[in-house]
Design a protein around this motif. Structure first.
Motif, short mmCIF file in Angstrom:
data_model
loop_
_atom_site.label_atom_id
_atom_site.label_comp_id
_atom_site.label_asym_id
_atom_site.label_seq_id
_atom_site.Cartn_x
_atom_site.Cartn_y
_atom_site.Cartn_z
N LEU A 182 4.59 -6.76 10.71
CA LEU A 182 4.39 -5.08 10.51
C LEU A 182 2.99 -5.36 10.90
CD1 LEU A 182 5.95 -1.94 10.18
CD2 LEU A 182 3.92 -2.83 8.53
N ILE A 183 2.16 -6.05 9.66
CA ILE A 183 1.21 -6.00 9.16
C ILE A 183 -0.33 -6.15 10.80
CG2 ILE A 183 -0.54 -6.72 7.16
CD1 ILE A 183 1.60 -6.66 5.44
N ALA A 184 0.62 -7.84 10.61
CA ALA A 184 -0.38 -8.47 11.87
C ALA A 184 -0.37 -7.96 12.76
CB ALA A 184 0.22 -10.11 11.97
N GLY A 185 0.68 -7.04 13.43
CA GLY A 185 0.58 -6.63 14.93
C GLY A 185 0.02 -4.89 14.89
N SER A 186 -0.27 -4.88 13.72
CA SER A 186 -0.86 -3.12 13.79
C SER A 186 -1.64 -3.44 12.78
CB SER A 186 0.19 -2.30 13.38
OG SER A 186 0.54 -2.55 11.93
N ALA A 187 -2.26 -1.98 12.59
CA ALA A 187 -3.54 -1.17 12.63
C ALA A 187 -3.19 -1.22 10.32
CB ALA A 187 -4.54 -0.08 13.01
N ILE A 188 -2.08 -1.19 10.21
CA ILE A 188 -1.79 -1.41 9.34
C ILE A 188 -2.38 -2.18 7.49
CG2 ILE A 188 0.49 -0.83 7.13
CD1 ILE A 188 1.60 0.05 10.46
N SER A 189 -3.06 -2.20 6.79
CA SER A 189 -2.92 -3.23 6.12
C SER A 189 -2.69 -3.29 4.88
CB SER A 189 -4.76 -2.75 5.71
OG SER A 189 -4.53 -1.52 4.80
N GLY A 190 -1.55 -2.55 4.86
CA GLY A 190 -0.55 -2.91 3.63
C GLY A 190 0.60 -2.08 3.10
N VAL A 191 1.66 -2.38 3.06
CA VAL A 191 2.55 -2.10 2.57
C VAL A 191 3.38 -1.43 1.23
CG1 VAL A 191 5.47 -2.06 2.90
CG2 VAL A 191 4.34 -2.30 4.43
N THR A 192 3.40 -0.36 0.59
CA THR A 192 3.99 0.10 -0.77
C THR A 192 5.06 -0.08 -0.64
OG1 THR A 192 3.40 1.73 -0.74
CG2 THR A 192 1.25 0.20 -1.64
N VAL A 193 5.76 -0.10 -2.13
CA VAL A 193 7.03 0.53 -2.39
C VAL A 193 7.30 0.64 -3.19
CG1 VAL A 193 9.82 -0.38 -2.68
CG2 VAL A 193 7.84 -1.62 -0.91
N LEU A 194 8.35 2.33 -3.25
CA LEU A 194 7.76 3.65 -4.03
C LEU A 194 8.53 3.03 -4.91
CD1 LEU A 194 8.98 6.61 -1.79
CD2 LEU A 194 6.69 6.48 -3.12
N THR A 208 3.14 -5.67 -4.53
CA THR A 208 3.28 -5.01 -1.96
C THR A 208 5.07 -5.88 -2.37
OG1 THR A 208 1.74 -7.09 -2.55
CG2 THR A 208 0.80 -4.67 -2.38
N PRO A 209 5.68 -5.50 -1.27
CA PRO A 209 6.83 -6.63 -1.31
C PRO A 209 6.29 -8.12 -0.37
CG PRO A 209 6.07 -4.94 0.25
CD PRO A 209 5.71 -4.74 -0.57
N ASP A 210 7.69 -8.85 -1.05
CA ASP A 210 7.38 -10.69 0.17
C ASP A 210 7.03 -10.43 1.00
OD1 ASP A 210 8.71 -12.48 0.97
OD2 ASP A 210 8.00 -13.58 -0.71
N PRO A 211 6.08 -10.62 2.37
CA PRO A 211 5.99 -10.81 3.50
C PRO A 211 6.51 -10.47 4.12
CG PRO A 211 4.06 -12.06 2.30
CD PRO A 211 5.07 -11.93 1.14
N THR A 216 3.71 3.69 3.77
CA THR A 216 5.02 3.73 2.05
C THR A 216 5.92 3.77 2.35
OG1 THR A 216 3.27 4.95 0.86
CG2 THR A 216 5.48 4.94 -0.10
N ALA A 217 7.19 2.68 1.79
CA ALA A 217 8.03 1.88 1.97
C ALA A 217 9.07 2.76 1.39
CB ALA A 217 8.42 0.86 2.42
N THR A 218 10.23 2.81 1.35
CA THR A 218 11.78 3.17 0.07
C THR A 218 13.19 0.85 0.99
OG1 THR A 218 12.81 4.26 1.59
CG2 THR A 218 11.12 5.41 -0.15
N PRO A 219 13.37 1.49 -0.20
CA PRO A 219 14.56 0.48 0.09
C PRO A 219 15.73 0.86 0.37
CG PRO A 219 14.20 0.35 -2.62
CD PRO A 219 13.11 1.24 -1.70
N ALA A 220 16.20 0.32 1.26
CA ALA A 220 17.63 0.02 1.48
C ALA A 220 18.89 -0.72 1.17
CB ALA A 220 17.22 1.12 3.11
N ARG A 221 19.91 -0.14 2.05
CA ARG A 221 20.86 -0.54 1.87
C ARG A 221 20.72 -1.93 2.97
NH1 ARG A 221 25.73 2.59 3.29
NH2 ARG A 221 24.98 3.43 1.70
N GLY A 222 21.32 -3.29 2.38
CA GLY A 222 21.33 -5.02 2.88
C GLY A 222 19.96 -5.46 2.05
N GLY A 223 19.06 -5.00 1.35
CA GLY A 223 18.15 -5.40 0.73
C GLY A 223 16.95 -5.44 2.28
N VAL A 224 16.63 -3.96 2.58
CA VAL A 224 15.58 -4.01 3.85
C VAL A 224 15.05 -2.96 3.30
CG1 VAL A 224 17.13 -5.63 5.72
CG2 VAL A 224 17.58 -2.72 5.23
#
Length: 179
Positions: free
Chosen positions: A113-125, A130-133, A155-163
């Motif tokens: 996600l980071i490599a393929g877009s202008a997004i520079s990072g992901v945070t998890v509520l 930061t989450p594991d790449p 900003t992301a949140t954990p979901a069922r199945g560890g994603v």
């Protein structure tokens, strides 16, 4: 690999306040403008909440050069989308159009996600750091990062199945849809 974005230059930015009251309507307008105005790769289209007596959502476009800015400004004014204003309304826009956005579909790793877009990072509520790449991200085909301290962060949140899933749902709960 898409270079990570820093806050777009206000020198090539404009804002339009079309009087839209909800984010979904502003998203549709930005996507429609991208097609109608043939906006170039490298354009950032963001939503900005306008508070006060008449809460609404303004949209901004940050373009890669002065010629694109002039052309876009003229076409927006002529097409009745509201009178453009120079610059960005604030530094914390919610990005709808950005380099790599169209490719963020399905499931991918945080690193992809980071490599393929202008997004520079992901945070998890609720999680430190930061989450594991290698963590899988189910995009739901709706990835809306936000400018925070000059960086485009999702900003992301954990979901069922560890994603992870983006915090913003593509189909918001009605009680929260217009906030």
């Amino acid at each position: 690999m898409t270079p990570h974005a820093r806050t777009p230059s206000p020198a090539h930015a404009l804002t339009v306040d079309p009087g839209i009251r909800d984010l979904r309507g502003a998203d549709r307008l930005l996507r429609r403008l991208a097609v109608e105005l043939e906006l170039p790769e490298g354009t950032f289209g963001c939503t900005h909440l306008v508070r006060g007596d008449r809460p609404r959502v303004a949209v901004s476009l940050s373009l890669p050069s002065e010629p694109y800015l002039r052309t876009t400004w003229a076409r927006l004014a002529a097409d009745g989308h509201g009178e453009p204003a120079a610059g960005l309304p604030d530094a914390s826009g919610r990005a709808v159009l950005y380099p790599g956005a169209r490719a963020l579909t399905g499931t991918m790793t945080v690193a992809e996600l980071i490599a393929g877009s202008a997004i520079s990072g992901v945070t998890v509520l609720g999680a430190p750091g930061t989450p594991d790449p290698g963590t899988r991200m189910v995009t739901r085909d709706h990835v809306r990062p936000q400018w925070q301290q000059g960086e485009l962060l999702l900003t992301a949140t954990p979901a069922r199945g560890g994603v992870l899933v983006p915090f913003e749902s593509p189909v918001p709960t009605p009680c929260c849809a217009d906030h």
